[in-house]
Scaffold this active site. Sequence first.
Site, mmCIF file in Angstrom:
data_model
loop_
_atom_site.group_PDB
_atom_site.id
_atom_site.type_symbol
_atom_site.label_atom_id
_atom_site.label_comp_id
_atom_site.label_asym_id
_atom_site.label_seq_id
_atom_site.Cartn_x
_atom_site.Cartn_y
_atom_site.Cartn_z
ATOM 1 N N ARG A 34 12.716 -0.082 3.156
ATOM 2 C CA ARG A 34 13.395 1.128 2.696
ATOM 3 C C ARG A 34 14.639 0.829 1.863
ATOM 4 N NH1 ARG A 34 15.045 3.915 7.894
ATOM 5 N NH2 ARG A 34 15.268 1.739 8.515
ATOM 6 N N ASP A 60 9.160 4.016 2.726
ATOM 7 C CA ASP A 60 9.212 4.141 4.174
ATOM 8 C C ASP A 60 7.782 4.311 4.682
ATOM 9 O OD1 ASP A 60 9.566 4.959 6.851
ATOM 10 O OD2 ASP A 60 11.412 6.053 6.383
ATOM 11 N N ASN A 87 4.899 -5.263 10.329
ATOM 12 C CA ASN A 87 6.135 -5.591 11.034
ATOM 13 C C ASN A 87 7.083 -4.408 11.145
ATOM 14 O OD1 ASN A 87 8.491 -7.437 11.881
ATOM 15 N ND2 ASN A 87 9.202 -6.572 9.951
ATOM 16 N N TYR A 153 9.778 4.242 23.182
ATOM 17 C CA TYR A 153 9.461 2.960 22.554
ATOM 18 C C TYR A 153 8.242 2.331 23.211
ATOM 19 C CZ TYR A 153 9.928 -1.774 20.751
ATOM 20 O OH TYR A 153 9.689 -2.991 20.155
ATOM 21 N N PRO A 183 6.222 -10.092 21.286
ATOM 22 C CA PRO A 183 7.380 -10.880 21.712
ATOM 23 C C PRO A 183 8.160 -10.216 22.847
ATOM 24 C CG PRO A 183 7.459 -10.314 19.351
ATOM 25 C CD PRO A 183 6.473 -9.409 20.019
ATOM 26 N N PHE A 190 17.422 -5.489 15.792
ATOM 27 C CA PHE A 190 16.688 -4.572 16.666
ATOM 28 C C PHE A 190 17.613 -3.803 17.605
ATOM 29 C CE2 PHE A 190 14.606 -3.741 20.745
ATOM 30 C CZ PHE A 190 13.452 -3.075 20.369
#
Length: 253
Positions: A34, A60, A87, A153, A183, A190
């Site tokens: 973005r 986006d 990703n 999430y 992961p 993050f």
Amino acid sequence: MSRIILITGATSGIGKACAEKFSAAGDNVIITGRREERLKELQIELQAKYGTKVLPLCFDVQDKDAVFNLLGNLPAEWKKIDVLINNAGLALGRDSFENADIKDWETMLDTNVKGLMYVTKAVLPAMVAEKKGHIINLSSIAGKEVYENGNGYCASKFAVDAINRSLRIDLLKHHIKVTAICPGAVETEFSIVRYKGEKEKAAAAYTGFTPLYANDIADAAFYCAGLPAHVCINELVIMPVQQAGSYYFNKDQ
């Protein structure tokens, strides 16, 4: 022959590390994100450092029309994508379900789930026509284990897990590989995004142990994408040595 690697969310963190890793190996990369300025900076950096071709696309993944317009009209030399690395994604908030912001839920689901599906759908026709390709979906341990205050999430990453499994089955007939990389704690932007800029809270998420870093996940993606044509890693769960699950850490005192 250089491969063409499409990496979403390439302006920072794992996406940027993947762009660096694959470019260093001589692959040509399509980088999306973005933040146009960061994309252009990364393009210049990679081309100067490795001499590979880099195509920046600013959009986006939540924007369905932009996804299909840009990825559906790639220049001829970029159309045959060998590896897609989904990703782009984020976490927003750490609130109990009853206190969670619905806008946070919507943004996570629109990005982590719908955005991933849009990009994959846009890229697949060329892979199907070629009867080859590899889709690598960046998931999370949050798609395997639900944890307190991770409602939206976790829901989004459980959806990614289901998408990954169903893609593997549906694309079997086309000889297309599908891999999920899940992961544990990775120190990138993050947590800063999750805690909405509260840097102290973000830093606290990684105190007392050595987390994974973006390069560690890029190395894993590169390994998965470099295996022989008859080999597919369906799923890879990767953790810091001091983490064994969403709740299990051995932190230094």
